[in-house]
Design an enzyme around this catalytic site. Structure first.
Site, PDB file in Angstrom:
ATOM      1  N   GLU A 117      69.235  44.747  64.179  1.00 17.67           N
ATOM      2  CA  GLU A 117      70.351  44.925  63.272  1.00 17.67           C
ATOM      3  C   GLU A 117      70.529  46.378  62.910  1.00 17.67           C
ATOM      4  O   GLU A 117      69.570  47.113  62.688  1.00 17.67           O
ATOM      5  CB  GLU A 117      70.073  44.159  61.986  1.00 17.67           C
ATOM      6  CG  GLU A 117      69.707  42.733  62.269  1.00 17.67           C
ATOM      7  CD  GLU A 117      70.277  41.761  61.283  1.00 17.67           C
ATOM      8  OE1 GLU A 117      70.521  42.171  60.143  1.00 17.67           O
ATOM      9  OE2 GLU A 117      70.511  40.614  61.672  1.00 17.67           O
ATOM     10  N   CYS A 146      72.285  52.551  58.790  1.00 16.48           N
ATOM     11  CA  CYS A 146      70.932  52.050  58.535  1.00 16.48           C
ATOM     12  C   CYS A 146      70.366  51.516  59.851  1.00 16.48           C
ATOM     13  O   CYS A 146      70.964  50.652  60.488  1.00 16.48           O
ATOM     14  CB  CYS A 146      71.015  50.952  57.472  1.00 16.48           C
ATOM     15  SG  CYS A 146      69.422  50.235  57.085  1.00 16.48           S
ATOM     16  N   CYS A 153      58.949  42.491  61.342  1.00 16.62           N
ATOM     17  CA  CYS A 153      58.047  43.416  60.657  1.00 16.62           C
ATOM     18  C   CYS A 153      56.729  42.701  60.380  1.00 16.62           C
ATOM     19  O   CYS A 153      56.713  41.506  60.085  1.00 16.62           O
ATOM     20  CB  CYS A 153      58.659  43.887  59.342  1.00 16.62           C
ATOM     21  SG  CYS A 153      57.670  45.150  58.514  1.00 16.62           S
ATOM     22  N   CYS A 157      55.940  41.999  53.071  1.00 21.30           N
ATOM     23  CA  CYS A 157      56.305  42.122  51.657  1.00 21.30           C
ATOM     24  C   CYS A 157      56.925  40.796  51.238  1.00 21.30           C
ATOM     25  O   CYS A 157      57.756  40.237  51.949  1.00 21.30           O
ATOM     26  CB  CYS A 157      57.289  43.270  51.454  1.00 21.30           C
ATOM     27  SG  CYS A 157      56.611  44.837  52.035  1.00 21.30           S
ATOM     28  N   CYS A 160      60.910  40.187  51.040  1.00 20.83           N
ATOM     29  CA  CYS A 160      61.766  40.705  52.117  1.00 20.83           C
ATOM     30  C   CYS A 160      62.009  39.650  53.191  1.00 20.83           C
ATOM     31  O   CYS A 160      61.068  39.037  53.695  1.00 20.83           O
ATOM     32  CB  CYS A 160      61.108  41.946  52.720  1.00 20.83           C
ATOM     33  SG  CYS A 160      61.954  42.559  54.175  1.00 20.83           S
ATOM     34  N   CYS A 380      69.848  45.536  51.748  1.00 20.93           N
ATOM     35  CA  CYS A 380      68.414  45.803  51.905  1.00 20.93           C
ATOM     36  C   CYS A 380      67.621  44.513  51.927  1.00 20.93           C
ATOM     37  O   CYS A 380      67.806  43.659  51.061  1.00 20.93           O
ATOM     38  CB  CYS A 380      67.888  46.596  50.719  1.00 20.93           C
ATOM     39  SG  CYS A 380      68.519  48.236  50.596  1.00 20.93           S
TER      40      CYS A 380
HETATM   41  N1  SAH Z   1      59.918  48.864  56.099  1.00 18.14           N
HETATM   42  C1  SAH Z   1      60.408  49.983  55.391  1.00 18.14           C
HETATM   43  C2  SAH Z   1      61.884  50.223  55.586  1.00 18.14           C
HETATM   44  C3  SAH Z   1      62.766  48.998  55.621  1.00 18.14           C
HETATM   45  S1  SAH Z   1      62.926  48.117  54.117  1.00 18.14           S
HETATM   46  C4  SAH Z   1      60.086  49.862  53.925  1.00 18.14           C
HETATM   47  O1  SAH Z   1      59.685  48.815  53.488  1.00 18.14           O
HETATM   48  O2  SAH Z   1      60.226  50.858  53.226  1.00 18.14           O
HETATM   49  C5  SAH Z   1      64.043  49.175  53.210  1.00 18.14           C
HETATM   50  C6  SAH Z   1      64.000  48.980  51.697  1.00 18.14           C
HETATM   51  O3  SAH Z   1      64.500  47.693  51.347  1.00 18.14           O
HETATM   52  C7  SAH Z   1      62.592  49.054  51.121  1.00 18.14           C
HETATM   53  O4  SAH Z   1      62.573  49.941  50.033  1.00 18.14           O
HETATM   54  C8  SAH Z   1      62.329  47.638  50.647  1.00 18.14           C
HETATM   55  O5  SAH Z   1      61.455  47.634  49.550  1.00 18.14           O
HETATM   56  C9  SAH Z   1      63.711  47.156  50.301  1.00 18.14           C
HETATM   57  N2  SAH Z   1      63.871  45.713  50.313  1.00 18.14           N
HETATM   58  C10 SAH Z   1      63.261  44.812  51.089  1.00 18.14           C
HETATM   59  N3  SAH Z   1      63.673  43.564  50.806  1.00 18.14           N
HETATM   60  C11 SAH Z   1      64.598  43.681  49.823  1.00 18.14           C
HETATM   61  C12 SAH Z   1      65.418  42.757  49.120  1.00 18.14           C
HETATM   62  N4  SAH Z   1      65.395  41.461  49.395  1.00 18.14           N
HETATM   63  N5  SAH Z   1      66.273  43.241  48.181  1.00 18.14           N
HETATM   64  C13 SAH Z   1      66.339  44.567  47.926  1.00 18.14           C
HETATM   65  N6  SAH Z   1      65.588  45.476  48.561  1.00 18.14           N
HETATM   66  C14 SAH Z   1      64.734  45.060  49.503  1.00 18.14           C
HETATM   67 FE1  SF4 Z   2      58.622  45.294  56.419  1.00 17.61          FE
HETATM   68 FE2  SF4 Z   2      60.416  44.318  54.723  1.00 17.61          FE
HETATM   69 FE3  SF4 Z   2      58.102  45.263  53.804  1.00 17.61          FE
HETATM   70 FE4  SF4 Z   2      59.916  46.978  54.779  1.00 17.61          FE
HETATM   71  S1  SF4 Z   2      60.143  45.679  52.968  1.00 17.61           S
HETATM   72  S2  SF4 Z   2      57.706  46.934  55.226  1.00 17.61           S
HETATM   73  S3  SF4 Z   2      60.824  45.711  56.407  1.00 17.61           S
HETATM   74  S4  SF4 Z   2      58.341  43.476  55.150  1.00 17.61           S
END
Ligand code: SAH
Ligand code: SF4
Length: 397
Positions: A117, A146, A153, A157, A160, A380
């Site tokens: 994406e 983006c 991944c 987290c 996410c 995000c």
């Molecule tokens: N993996 C990297 C970059 C991709 S995620 C990272 O985690 O930094 C990009 C941003 O989106 C990160 O700051 C993450 O904390 C945020 N993010 C992930 N899931 C989200 C969600 N459901 N709502 C808002 N932000 C989110």
């Molecule tokens: Fe991976 Fe999502 Fe965590 Fe970023 S926020 S490191 S994309 S699991």
């Protein structure tokens, strides 16, 4: 123990064939740097400077067919095609258009069947109202792309959606840089004239796919012509990756954003299990090794999870944490974007504003990130190759 999973993945980065494809099949030029293209020309008995013509065609003219690089003699183009050489740039397969002007693309890679994406976020005019005026001409005066770095991944987290996919594979340099070039092409971006930013905040953890990701950055800086000061890489806090980034020369190093997402280690370990391996202090220590350019700031991203990270008492903790780093930091607040099967709550809108105001009162520079493209799962943390959005998919031209 998630940390163990992450470190295992770190040590098992997929080795990438620089041609992007297996022997016997077609050979992709896109993704190779000027040096590799020159070597490729030399290998077939052509002068090395023809590599520069190839690079110009691939990265500046954004050709998708070898035949379109008219600076190369027709005979040579024909010969290369006969030998299996192709441009091999990732293609935009499906397009989802949000009411706010954001576009989410499913991009077809070249080294595997999976799509990734990429999101286009135009800014600064009536196009955001989605009134259709976009059709009549340019509806933006600056934009952000983006970019994804992996399919899925491994970091897990808890909030996410991308995490739900697990890590399917690493993207190659050509697949990472190719997302950008395909979008520039689609949008008719004129670099040097248009204000364009790149954020490596799509699917995946860029610093767990370090070499291909950094090779893509170099291509984007040196060949495509985008300044690294207009690029931001976001990481969940992969310490060895941050240490490597600190070694990169300023001419190619993107700006750094850390997904802090919690006021302390206890909460962070709960929402980001990677914190058990690299707690906040270890991440901050690694960030201190980066030699910042003048006026450069480190971004701390902070996802507001209703009732979990957005409590009033968290404000002072975040402010203290930021001050203790001694780094020039700005905090980017992101209201959590919901996703199916993720057991968190969105923060109350008044709570978000109050959190921001209180942080500002503590003297912390704060920005509130406007959610973009929520209706098409482009915001995000919503990148999961969702095809069912309720929005109308548009076929790529
Ligand atoms: N993996 C990297 C970059 C991709 S995620 C990272 O985690 O930094 C990009 C941003 O989106 C990160 O700051 C993450 O904390 C945020 N993010 C992930 N899931 C989200 C969600 N459901 N709502 C808002 N932000 C989110
Ligand atoms: Fe991976 Fe999502 Fe965590 Fe970023 S926020 S490191 S994309 S699991």
């Amino acid at each position: 123990m998630l940390g163990a999973v992450v470190s295992a993945k770190t040590n098992q980065l997929v080795r990438l064939d620089t041609n992007g494809l297996a022997e016997g099949s077609t050979r992709a030029l896109f993704g190779q740097d000027a040096e590799a293209l020159a070597a490729c020309m030399a290998a077939i008995g052509e002068p090395r400077w023809r590599g520069r013509q190839l690079a110009e065609g691939l990265y500046r003219q954004r050709v998708t067919e070898l035949g379109a690089i008219t600076t190369l003699p027709a005979l040579l183009r024909g010969r290369m095609q006969a030998e299996g050489w192709r441009v091999g740039r990732p293609r935009i397969g499906q397009v989802f258009v949000s009411q706010d002007g954001t576009e989410r693309y499913l991009v077809e890679g070249v080294a595997g069947p999976e799509t990734v994406e990429t999101v286009w976020m135009p800014e600064g005019d009536g196009g955001e109202t989605g009134d259709g005026s976009e059709e009549e001409g340019r509806s933006w005066d600056r934009a952000t792309i983006c970019v994804s770095s992996q399919v899925g991944c491994a970091v897990n987290c808890q909030f996410c959606l991308t995490a739900k996919l697990g890590l399917q594979r690493n993207l190659t340099a050509g697949e990472i840089a190719g997302q950008v070039v395909a979008v520039l092409d689609r949008q008719g971006v004129e670099l040097g004239k248009d204000r364009l930013n790149l954020v490596f905040m799509g699917m995946g953890e860029p610093l767990l796919n370090y070499d291909p990701w950094m090779a893509a950055v170099r291509l984007l800086v040196e060949e495509v012509g985008i300044s690294p000061q207009r690029m931001t890489v976001s990481t969940s806090g992969i310490v060895p990756g941050i240490e490597r980034l600190a070694e990169e020369p300023p001419e190619v190093r993107p700006k750094l954003a850390i997904s802090l997402n919690a006021p302390n280690d206890a909460v962070r370990s709960e929402v980001m299990p990677v914190n058990r391996k690299w707690p906040i202090e270890a991440v901050v220590d690694a960030v201190r090794q980066v030699r910042l350019r003048s006026r450069e700031r480190i971004t701390f991203e902070y996802v507001l999870l209703g009732g979990v990270t957005d409590r009033p008492e968290h404000v002072a903790e975040v402010a203290r944490l930021v001050r203790r780093t001694g780094l020039p930091v700005k905090v980017n607040l992101i209201a959590w974007n919901p996703g199916p099967g993720i057991p968190y709550a969105m923060p109350q809108p008044e709570g978000v504003e109050a959190f921001k105001r209180a942080l500002v009162a503590e003297g912390v520079p704060v920005y509130l990130r406007r959610p973009r493209g929520r209706d098409i799962f482009a915001a995000c943390g919503q990148l999961k190759r969702t095809v069912e959005t309720g929005a109308m998919p548009h076929s790529a031209p």
